[in-house]
Design an enzyme around this catalytic site. Sequence first.
Site, short mmCIF file in Angstrom:
data_model
loop_
_atom_site.label_atom_id
_atom_site.label_comp_id
_atom_site.label_asym_id
_atom_site.label_seq_id
_atom_site.Cartn_x
_atom_site.Cartn_y
_atom_site.Cartn_z
N HIS A 1 0.85 -1.19 0.00
CA HIS A 1 0.00 0.00 0.00
C HIS A 1 0.88 1.23 0.00
O HIS A 1 1.94 1.22 0.63
CB HIS A 1 -0.92 0.01 1.23
CG HIS A 1 -2.08 0.93 1.08
ND1 HIS A 1 -1.98 2.27 1.37
CD2 HIS A 1 -3.33 0.72 0.65
CE1 HIS A 1 -3.15 2.83 1.12
NE2 HIS A 1 -3.98 1.92 0.68
N ASP B 1 -8.03 -5.42 0.10
CA ASP B 1 -8.52 -6.25 -0.99
C ASP B 1 -8.15 -7.72 -0.86
O ASP B 1 -8.65 -8.55 -1.62
CB ASP B 1 -7.96 -5.73 -2.32
CG ASP B 1 -8.57 -4.40 -2.69
OD1 ASP B 1 -9.79 -4.26 -2.49
OD2 ASP B 1 -7.84 -3.52 -3.17
N1 ACO Z 1 4.28 -7.57 -4.75
C1 ACO Z 1 5.64 -7.51 -4.91
N2 ACO Z 1 6.38 -6.39 -4.75
C2 ACO Z 1 5.72 -5.27 -4.41
C3 ACO Z 1 4.33 -5.24 -4.22
C4 ACO Z 1 3.60 -6.44 -4.39
N3 ACO Z 1 2.29 -6.48 -4.22
N4 ACO Z 1 3.96 -3.98 -3.89
C5 ACO Z 1 5.08 -3.25 -3.87
N5 ACO Z 1 6.15 -4.02 -4.19
C6 ACO Z 1 7.54 -3.59 -4.22
C7 ACO Z 1 7.86 -2.82 -5.50
O1 ACO Z 1 8.37 -3.67 -6.51
C8 ACO Z 1 8.90 -1.83 -5.02
O2 ACO Z 1 10.13 -2.48 -4.96
P1 ACO Z 1 11.49 -1.65 -5.24
O3 ACO Z 1 11.57 -0.58 -4.19
O4 ACO Z 1 12.57 -2.67 -5.12
O5 ACO Z 1 11.36 -1.07 -6.63
C9 ACO Z 1 8.48 -1.53 -3.59
O6 ACO Z 1 7.74 -2.67 -3.14
C10 ACO Z 1 7.60 -0.28 -3.46
O7 ACO Z 1 6.52 -0.44 -4.37
P2 ACO Z 1 5.89 0.76 -5.19
O8 ACO Z 1 5.16 0.22 -6.37
O9 ACO Z 1 6.94 1.80 -5.45
O10 ACO Z 1 4.88 1.33 -4.12
P3 ACO Z 1 3.62 2.23 -4.42
O11 ACO Z 1 3.31 2.91 -3.17
O12 ACO Z 1 3.84 3.04 -5.64
O13 ACO Z 1 2.49 1.15 -4.80
C11 ACO Z 1 0.70 -0.39 -4.63
C12 ACO Z 1 1.52 0.71 -3.93
C13 ACO Z 1 0.25 0.10 -6.03
C14 ACO Z 1 -0.55 -0.67 -3.83
C15 ACO Z 1 1.59 -1.66 -4.77
O14 ACO Z 1 1.95 -2.12 -3.48
C16 ACO Z 1 0.88 -2.76 -5.55
O15 ACO Z 1 0.95 -2.77 -6.78
N6 ACO Z 1 0.18 -3.73 -4.84
C17 ACO Z 1 -0.55 -4.76 -5.51
C18 ACO Z 1 -1.90 -4.22 -5.97
C19 ACO Z 1 -2.88 -4.00 -4.83
O16 ACO Z 1 -3.07 -4.83 -3.97
N7 ACO Z 1 -3.54 -2.82 -4.89
C20 ACO Z 1 -4.56 -2.45 -3.90
C21 ACO Z 1 -4.10 -1.29 -3.08
S1 ACO Z 1 -5.26 -0.95 -1.82
C22 ACO Z 1 -6.51 -0.16 -2.58
O17 ACO Z 1 -6.41 0.48 -3.58
C23 ACO Z 1 -7.81 -0.35 -1.97
#
Ligand code: ACO
Length: 436
Positions: free
Chosen positions: A312, A370
């Site tokens: 998140h 979720d």
């Molecule tokens: N699985 C694996 N790696 C992940 C995940 C994941 N679900 N989420 C984040 N990471 C990693 C990224 O690869 C990144 O790694 P790095 O620093 O080595 O490049 C690091 O964690 C940070 O991730 P970002 O994408 O930069 O974080 P951001 O805050 O932009 O994204 C998000 C947050 C979009 C929710 C992300 O965690 C994600 O894609 N999760 C899966 C989708 C999801 O469950 N979305 C629902 C969110 S809750 C909602 O909207 C109700």
Amino acid sequence: MTQDGKKDLVTLVDSASGQKFELPIIPGTMGPKVLDIRSLYGQTGYFTYDPGYTSTGSCESKITYIDGDAGVLLHRGYPIDQLAEHSDYLEVCYLLLKGELPNANQKEKFEKDIRTHTMVHEQINAFYRGFRRDAHPMAVMCGVVGALSAFYHDSLDIADPHQRMIASHRLIAKMPTIAAWAYKYSRGEPFIFPRNSLPFAENFLHMMFATPCEEYKVNPVLARAMERILILHADHEQNASTSTVRLAGSSGANPFACIAAGIASLWGPAHGGANEAVLQMLTQIGSKERIPEFIARAKDKNDPFRLMGFGHRVYKNYDPRATVMQRTCHEVLDELGVRDEPLLELAMELERIALEDPYFVEKKLYPNVDFYSGIIFRAMGIPVSMFTVLFAVARTVGWVAQWNEMIGDPHQKIGRPRQLYTGATQRDFVPLHARG
Ligand code: ACO
């Protein structure tokens, strides 16, 4: 403020020119203070650069507070777990819209106001027939909700607080009807009209699952679970869809158009579409033995696969909504007599393994709201394509509360970010015959 009554300031030094600039610090009632950069460009000639707005506060708000490190979510100061346990969805709607919990009279009047608006214009009935039966229900939602602005001309004047409130009530009240009809349309079943004697969540389930042929009684445990799910999704401060609603609304667009924009933004798998993606992912994983393979893929930078329902932007701790959701999941499965739900077992094992894995621990990736909601929806008989639609139904109140707050804010301006331009510098047009 300092003790002598002066504003706290941050001093910036431009290393190129040696010039110093002062920017004021504004405190909130809770949470990090913000640096007021409104005068930055005027003072320095610099813009800020913050793709994804990871360090940017886009507005002042009194509605929702999140402490992502501590895993805290408050609506108007009330913790989400207390609201989910002791309140009901319409009461939370009142709270989000008006700032306080209602007394008994206010609650009764608000429920009546919402009930008055649950039906949709009869012409909207015909509107559905323009869609293919296999259209994704989120596509139908974007279209039908946007089309409401063509039907309710008496609540489009955003300068009139009364019209804004009527539009807000209409949206909260009609969203379950529009959502249930999107489902009915996809099944080729007749639309079921709202039954206003039923509470909000029960009415929604009735419109989803009743048919004109026989009596349909809503299971009270499932109705309570749905009420709780609606509360858990009601608002979440300046997330992507809410910011979309605010940005669309900042130009003066009408509320129905703004909420349709919010629905479009919610649809994406990185946001509200994640609940659908979680179930698809669990189905794809298939068995506990394959979990390590998918964990490895999630960690592989060259593989686009991510663990859906994990991570998140704000929570770097357990999402407090996921805790309530997991409990609700067990209650629903118990009530339905589902003793061994393979997907739930798979989800719990996936969560256990991920939470022990150094990659997820270091990056503070925890289950979000979720992660468990899809399993509950599936057990309730709700098809996967409707999962994000349910999120949209619940989030409508957050969108309209934030939109109302923005319109009423005297500092409100059209949202218009700037950019760091890295394209071609100015050059002269080259005629077609002279191009290589
Ligand atoms: N699985 C694996 N790696 C992940 C995940 C994941 N679900 N989420 C984040 N990471 C990693 C990224 O690869 C990144 O790694 P790095 O620093 O080595 O490049 C690091 O964690 C940070 O991730 P970002 O994408 O930069 O974080 P951001 O805050 O932009 O994204 C998000 C947050 C979009 C929710 C992300 O965690 C994600 O894609 N999760 C899966 C989708 C999801 O469950 N979305 C629902 C969110 S809750 C909602 O909207 C109700």
